[in-house]
Design a protein around this motif. Structure first.
Motif, PDB file in Angstrom:
ATOM      1  N   UNK A   1       0.857  -1.188   0.000  1.00  0.00           N
ATOM      2  CA  UNK A   1       0.000   0.000   0.000  1.00  0.00           C
ATOM      3  C   UNK A   1       0.892   1.236   0.000  1.00  0.00           C
ATOM      4  N   UNK A   2       0.528   2.227  -0.801  1.00  0.00           N
ATOM      5  CA  UNK A   2       1.288   3.469  -0.877  1.00  0.00           C
ATOM      6  C   UNK A   2       0.505   4.591  -0.214  1.00  0.00           C
ATOM      7  N   UNK A   3       1.163   5.272   0.716  1.00  0.00           N
ATOM      8  CA  UNK A   3       0.627   6.502   1.297  1.00  0.00           C
ATOM      9  C   UNK A   3       1.360   7.681   0.676  1.00  0.00           C
ATOM     10  N   UNK A   4       0.721   8.833   0.679  1.00  0.00           N
ATOM     11  CA  UNK A   4       1.379  10.023   0.132  1.00  0.00           C
ATOM     12  C   UNK A   4       1.244  11.178   1.111  1.00  0.00           C
ATOM     13  N   UNK A   5       2.263  12.040   1.111  1.00  0.00           N
ATOM     14  CA  UNK A   5       2.286  13.215   1.974  1.00  0.00           C
ATOM     15  C   UNK A   5       2.847  14.387   1.184  1.00  0.00           C
ATOM     16  N   UNK A   6       2.216  15.562   1.258  1.00  0.00           N
ATOM     17  CA  UNK A   6       2.679  16.688   0.442  1.00  0.00           C
ATOM     18  C   UNK A   6       3.907  17.372   1.035  1.00  0.00           C
ATOM     19  N   UNK A   7       4.687  17.995   0.145  1.00  0.00           N
ATOM     20  CA  UNK A   7       5.790  18.878   0.530  1.00  0.00           C
ATOM     21  C   UNK A   7       5.405  20.290   0.096  1.00  0.00           C
ATOM     22  N   UNK A  62       5.026   6.644   0.524  1.00  0.00           N
ATOM     23  CA  UNK A  62       5.572   5.749   1.553  1.00  0.00           C
ATOM     24  C   UNK A  62       4.962   4.365   1.356  1.00  0.00           C
ATOM     25  N   UNK A  63       5.772   3.342   1.470  1.00  0.00           N
ATOM     26  CA  UNK A  63       5.303   1.965   1.266  1.00  0.00           C
ATOM     27  C   UNK A  63       4.981   1.304   2.596  1.00  0.00           C
ATOM     28  N   UNK A 105       1.960  -3.044   7.897  1.00  0.00           N
ATOM     29  CA  UNK A 105       3.210  -2.938   8.632  1.00  0.00           C
ATOM     30  C   UNK A 105       3.989  -1.739   8.102  1.00  0.00           C
ATOM     31  N   UNK A 106       4.373  -0.771   8.964  1.00  0.00           N
ATOM     32  CA  UNK A 106       5.108   0.409   8.490  1.00  0.00           C
ATOM     33  C   UNK A 106       6.501   0.058   7.997  1.00  0.00           C
ATOM     34  N   UNK A 107       7.052   0.960   7.200  1.00  0.00           N
ATOM     35  CA  UNK A 107       8.366   0.704   6.599  1.00  0.00           C
ATOM     36  C   UNK A 107       9.445   0.533   7.650  1.00  0.00           C
TER      37      UNK A 107
END
Length: 658
Positions: free
Chosen positions: A430-436, A449-450, A459-461
């Motif tokens: 699963x991919x999460x995304x966070x803005x810059x 983030x995978x 399970x977190x990276x």
């Protein structure tokens, strides 16, 4: 238009005008020559024929006509006419002006006059008539056309050869100028290099030497600033003798782990304490005691190399501390045992008082906890080991089940690695995304983030990356992420966009970038998807600086840049080698490690260091980013220090990609 093209154009026009002028003058001279020849031919014929007619007795018209026809039939005359003194035509022979083998347009452009010569025929002292002769220009036209055609071919051939030679000559002469242009463009791309080969042309040599001096000064200026920043960082964060993290900085970085999302993976704290140090100093001497500390640091550093994110620091004058993430009893035990064995084999700990001086205590937590809790338990365990006397080590798990992450139970089993293998094979990612966000509140990109699906849990990276790296699964993970990214960035038929619009950032392990098979596959994918390549930002850990002296790595980064990708360094500011090698990699983004921004409003040392990094970044047009920005106070302070972009919960927490 480039200087080379201007020179080619100007000199081509000049040569064309020169050849054309020469050609016109040559053709005109040939035309005049043929006109003179026609006139001379007519004059000679008129004189000779007049003498012949004058010798005919009784003025026999028949004889005169026969004589004129004999001359006229040769075909070199347009008209021969003999008249009496009154102008009456006695004999007239004339050809029509028909020219074969000569284009009509040529006769219009290059006209030849048909000269007519008249002479008086005398019998003795008395005039007998008037004779006029006109030459036929046919042969002259044919000769002039042949000459013009041959000279045209010759001039065109010479012109083409001259232009080709001029092209080659200008290429050779202006080649240093092209190199100088490439050097200037490289400077604009933040790539500073010196030209080794200098041109023979004195003026160009001076210009390139001036460019080289400028590049050297810029490189030296950046190197001096980088060395100053590195020295400042070492002085305020590391122990002067051992070079390890100071207790304050070790606590700051380790505590940051538990305060972030990575804290769900837990961690292991190892305390190494020397007892009876004064007795060891008396036994081996003061100078040898410093050597002993240096050897201990070297062996500890070598032992934990398989844990790339491990922290090692000075606890006190005679103690060290190590932090490993994630927390796992089975994974930590070989590290703890290896650390103890590597130190216990040193000669001062084999005999005498040294046999009761080395004690190693390790506490691991498999879920959320605090560094203070780990430290308290580890200190109690150290005291127990010291009471036992002999050199020894002990590893225990923290009784922290109330805050333990459920997924961490898998780490306690031997099939944890096989579960990761299975998840990667099935693409259970699963991919999460966070803005810059920059200072103008514009989104520069979204970082992905995978997370792995293992036993129906995410399970977190931080929990699986150390295991992935230790067992060489980094290329498998990175390939899976890229394939998933490639699939999700395709717009489906219903027009929905599952991936955020704009630029996308993904993390790739340094060793994956150096893997030939992985890198070739990545380049082929990006070539097939040029629009994706232009959106993509390749992030990699600061640990890639260990490979920064490799020309192959620099070449690979330049290849990615040529495809439109951008390059970012993640977790920057922890390694001593970061700044010294920064100019070779020329990243587009530099992302500060979260430990530098944590408590930035109170930590004056980090403020000075970040300000120095901001000055360095501005001198090379790097974008300096702060990670883990969680409050307005942090963001205000970071902007004041020169940070232009931030990423953290203040701007948005990681969210799953739709």
């Amino acid at each position: 238009m480039t200087l080379f093209r201007q020179q080619i154009l100007y000199l081509t026009v000049f040569l064309t005008v020169l050849f054309a002028g020469n050609f016109i003058v040559t053709v005109d001279d040939a035309r005049r020559y043929h006109e003179i020849q026609l006139l001379s031919h007519a004059q000679d014929t008129a004189t000779a024929l007049g003498v012949a007619i004058a010798s005919i007795p009784d003025e026999s018209i028949t004889a005169i006509d026969a004589l004129i026809d004999a001359v006229f039939d040769r075909g070199f005359y347009h008209r021969i006419r003999f008249t009496d003194l009154s102008g009456n035509i006695l004999v007239n022979s004339e050809h029509t002006m028909v020219l074969d083998g000569v284009p009509a347009w040529f006769m219009k452009i290059v006209p030849l006059e048909s000269p007519t010569v008249s002479t008086t025929v005398n019998r003795g002292w008395m005039p007998a008539g008037q004779l006029s002769v006109s030459s036929h220009p046919g042969e002259a036209y044919r000769a002039l056309w042949k000459t013009t055609r041959n000279k045209t071919l010759l001039f065109l051939s010479l012109l083409i050869l001259a232009i080709a030679g001029l092209f080659i000559l200008l290429k050779i002469v202006l080649k240093p100028l092209q190199k100088m242009t490439d050097q200037a463009e490289a400077i604009c791309r933040r790539h500073f290099y010196v030209q080794d080969s200098l041109p023979r042309t004195r003026d160009l040599r001076r210009v390139i030497e001036a460019m080289n001096r400028m590049v050297e000064k810029l490189n030296n200026l950046f190197a001096d600033k980088a060395a100053l920043a590195s020295e400042f960082r070492r002085r305020f964060t590391q122990d002067a003798l051992t070079g390890l993290l100071s207790p304050e900085n070790f606590t700051l970085r380790a505590d940051r782990h538990f305060q972030s999302e990575d804290g769900a993976a837990g961690g292991t704290l190892i305390l190494i304490q020397l007892s009876g140090w004064e007795g060891i100093v008396r036994q081996i001497g003061a100078s040898q005691s410093e050597v002993l500390l240096t050897n201990m640091v070297a062996r500890l550093t070598s032992t934990i190399q398989l844990w790339p994110n491990a922290l090692i620091g000075q606890r006190n004058k005679t103690g060290f501390q190590i932090f490993l993430a994630p927390g796992s009893l089975t994974a930590s035990q070989p590290v703890v045992e290896s650390c103890f064995r590597s130190l216990a084999s040193l000669e001062p700990f084999i005999n005498g008082q040294g046999r009761q001086a080395l004690h190693l205590s390790a506490i691991t937590s498999t879920g959320y906890c605090s560094l203070a809790t780990l430290l308290q338990c580890a200190e109690q365990q150290v005291k127990q080991l010291q009471l036992q006397g002999e050199n020894n080590w002990q590893l225990n798990i923290l009784n922290n089940m109330s805050t333990q992450n459920p997924s961490e139970s898998h780490q306690m089993t031997e099939d944890w690695l096989s579960l990761i293998h299975q998840a990667l094979h099935n693409k259970d990612i699963t991919l999460d995304h966070q803005p810059a966000i920059n200072i103008n509140n514009n989104t520069l990109f979204h970082e992905l983030f995978a997370r792995l699906h293992i036993n129906h849990e995410l399970v977190p990276a931080a929990a699986f990356l150390p295991i992935v790296e230790r067992h060489g699964l980094h290329t498998t993970l990175d390939n899976a992420i890229i394939e998933l990214l490639e699939q999700w960035t395709k717009i489906p038929q219903d027009g929905r966009r599952p991936m955020p619009t704009g630029n996308i950032s993904i993390n790739i392990e340094p060793l994956s970038l150096m893997d030939n098979h992985f890198f070739t596959g990545l380049i082929n994918k990006l070539k097939n998807r040029p629009l994706l390549a232009q959106r993509l930002i390749i992030e990699t850990s600061e640990r890639i600086m260990l490979l920064a002296h490799s020309d192959e790595l620099v070449q690979r980064i330049q290849t990615l840049h040529a495809l439109g990708c951008r390059f970012a360094l993640d977790h920057f500011g922890l390694s001593d080698q970061s700044l010294s090698c920064l100019h070779r990699l020329n990243p587009d983004y530099i992302k500060l490690d979260g430990s530098l921004t944590h408590q930035i409003t109170e930590n004056e040392d980090n403020q000075v260091y970040i300000r120095m990094l901001a000055i360095l970044s501005n001198s090379r047009d790097f974008i300096l980013m702060a990670q883990h920005v969680e409050s307005e106070e942090q963001w205000t302070c970071l902007k004041r220090l020169g940070i232009s972009t931030g990423q953290g919960r203040l701007f948005g927490k990681p969210e799953p990609v739709n």
